[in-house]
Design a protein around this motif. Structure first.
Motif, PDB file in Angstrom:
ATOM      1  N   THR A 189       0.589  -1.098   0.073  1.00 15.79           N
ATOM      2  CA  THR A 189      -0.082   0.224  -0.103  1.00 15.79           C
ATOM      3  C   THR A 189       0.768   1.204   0.063  1.00 15.79           C
ATOM      4  N   THR A 235      -3.648   0.882  -8.820  1.00 17.06           N
ATOM      5  CA  THR A 235      -4.120   0.237  -7.814  1.00 17.06           C
ATOM      6  C   THR A 235      -4.804  -1.101  -8.191  1.00 17.06           C
ATOM      7  N   ASN A 237      -3.800  -4.905  -6.990  1.00 14.87           N
ATOM      8  CA  ASN A 237      -4.757  -5.743  -6.458  1.00 14.87           C
ATOM      9  C   ASN A 237      -4.702  -7.197  -7.352  1.00 14.87           C
ATOM     10  N   ILE A 297      -8.059  -2.770  -0.864  1.00 16.80           N
ATOM     11  CA  ILE A 297      -7.390  -1.933  -1.505  1.00 16.80           C
ATOM     12  C   ILE A 297      -7.858  -0.711  -2.059  1.00 16.80           C
ATOM     13  N   VAL A 324      -8.199   2.129   0.200  1.00 17.66           N
ATOM     14  CA  VAL A 324      -7.132   2.518   0.879  1.00 17.66           C
ATOM     15  C   VAL A 324      -6.765   3.784  -0.484  1.00 17.66           C
ATOM     16  N   GLN A 351     -11.797   0.761   6.029  1.00 16.37           N
ATOM     17  CA  GLN A 351     -11.255   1.400   4.918  1.00 16.37           C
ATOM     18  C   GLN A 351     -12.198   1.970   3.996  1.00 16.37           C
TER      19      GLN A 351
END
Length: 443
Positions: A62, A103, A107, A142, A145, A201
């Motif tokens: 991250t 991202t 992932n 994620i 995030v 998140q």
């Protein structure tokens, strides 16, 4: 709620802007502390070791997104300082597309490569399944995030550090509540702690996204801004890539140290997991102050206020060092009591290892406080490559010394812990020497 950092009292302006960021990241630490505390107290030392090792990997991956968002934030601050509104909106669009694409790649990569990665980390067989289950769940979040850090970087770049704090506060409370429900009531184990973090998140990320787009239309790109301009993409990529490299190198070093720690067994892993949470919590305020300082420098650099920048550097250095000395004293005195938050009193081996780590690290927080200011300074004045160089020096020293010193029987674990402040101090000296001898644009 936005602050213009180019006017007003220098120290007061930086502190007012930094305070919500500090409170926000302290709340963010509660995400991980809640997991660690509940898992350590309720599920035992093996579960604590699994979650702690998973946290090191999670932070590394991250950190790539965090670096991209921080680099984009530096560009946003420069455009805001210059009052270039159209370029700011176009930069927001280009940056969003760039970070979203990365991202997605991360992932997919995590789910495909989770087992080879864990093998490289030398995860003991006794906790392998538990750690894998935790990671499999945690990386479903994620997207949250990405959304939170992107829009938080945007708002902070234009002087609004309060709204990200408010959304994070709601998320932190939700995370703790879900932790208790999933782990204690539903008995979902480590996966329950991961699910609580993921949901929290996503709530904070989606909430901040909606707030920014609908409540602050001045930062919403119009159709004319929704195009990829080569010049803007190059600038954002340069800032974001180098800041991303900095964050990734930093956390890759931590991940490599985690692999070394894993080789010492679950007792040391559990102690390290708890102590690192305390360590991170202790110096988190100066990390956020460094980020606030970077925004201050970037806005004033964009506005051409060189004298204000020089005064800001002096003020920030004094503030950071004084705070670090106070925190060092507190951690040294209360090291054992802090460890007891996470482990049972009868776990004497874990306590001893953790206290040793904290007392070595805690004596040198001023080193990392100065380093965070140097990172922010060079990032803000369009010299992100220097920030990367300082990170390489700090982490390269840490990793190399950790492996060399820990292999000496008479040194062992102490060598791993001592390597950290040595790396901080060498990087500080390099950054300061460059500033004094070579000079930078506003001197």
């Amino acid at each position: 709620m936005r602050q213009d950092l180019t006017t007003g009292s220098i120290t007061g302006t930086m502190l007012r802007f930094a305070l919500p960021m500090i409170l926000g990241n302290l709340l963010q630490q509660f995400y991980n502390i809640a997991d660690t505390l509940i898992v350590g107290r309720c599920l035992g030392a093996n579960a604590l070791a699994a979650v702690g090792a998973a946290y090191a990997l999670m932070t590394f991956l991250t950190s790539i997104l965090l670096g991209l968002c921080m680099g984009s934030g530096a560009v946003f601050s420069l455009r805001y300082g210059e009052k270039s509104w159209e370029e700011l909106k176009t930069s927001i669009f280009v940056s969003f597309i760039l970070v979203a694409a990365v991202t997605l790649i991360i992932n997919i990569g995590v789910f495909l490569m989770i087992d080879p990665i864990m093998s490289l980390m030398q995860v003991p067989e006794v906790i392998y399944g538990m750690m894998r289950e935790y990671l499999w769940v945690i990386f479903y979040g994620i997207t949250g995030v990405f959304l939170y850090n992107f829009f938080a970087s945007l708002l902070r770049a234009v002087g609004n550090s309060l709204v990200p704090l408010l959304f994070l506060g709601v998320s932190a409370v939700l995370n703790i509540g879900l932790d208790l429900w999933f782990v204690l009531a539903l008995h979902w184990g480590a996966a329950g702690a991961a699910a609580a973090t993921v949901i929290s998140q996503l709530v904070s990320g989606a909430g901040l996204c909606v707030y920014t787009l609908f409540r602050m239309p001045e930062f919403r790109p119009a159709r004319r801004n929704c195009r990829i301009q080569k010049q803007i993409l190059t600038e954002i990529s340069r800032f974001s890539f180098l800041t991303c490299v900095q964050q990734s190198v930093m956390n890759l070093g931590i991940l490599m140290v985690q692999g070394l720690v894993n080789s010492f067994g679950t007792v040391v892993m559990a102690a390290f997991a708890a102590a690192v949470k305390i360590d991170s919590f202790a110096y988190m305020p100066v990390q956020d102050f460094g980020n606030a300082f970077s925004t201050f420098i970037a806005q004033n650099y964009g506005a051409g206020k060189r004298l204000r920048i020089q005064e800001g550097i002096k003020s920030a250095a004094k503030t950071s060092v004084l705070f670090c000395l106070a925190i060092s004293f507190a951690v040294w005195i209360f090291a054992e009591k802090l460890m007891l938050i996470f482990v049972q009193p009868q776990e004497t081996e874990i306590l001893a290892v953790g206290v040793g780590y904290l007392r070595i690290e805690g004596a040198f927080y001023w080193g990392i406080g100065c380093l965070f200011l140097l990172y922010g300074l060079y990032r803000a004045v369009r010299m992100p490559g220097m920030s990367v160089a300082l990170t390489v020096i700090s982490l390269g020293t840490r990793v190399a010394l950790a492996y060399v010193l820990s292999s000496i029987p008479s040194v062992g674990l102490v060598g791993i812990w001592a390597a950290v402040p040595i790396g901080w101090i060498l990087a500080d000296l390099t950054g300061l020497l460059y500033y004094w001898r070579k000079g930078i644009a506003f001197k």
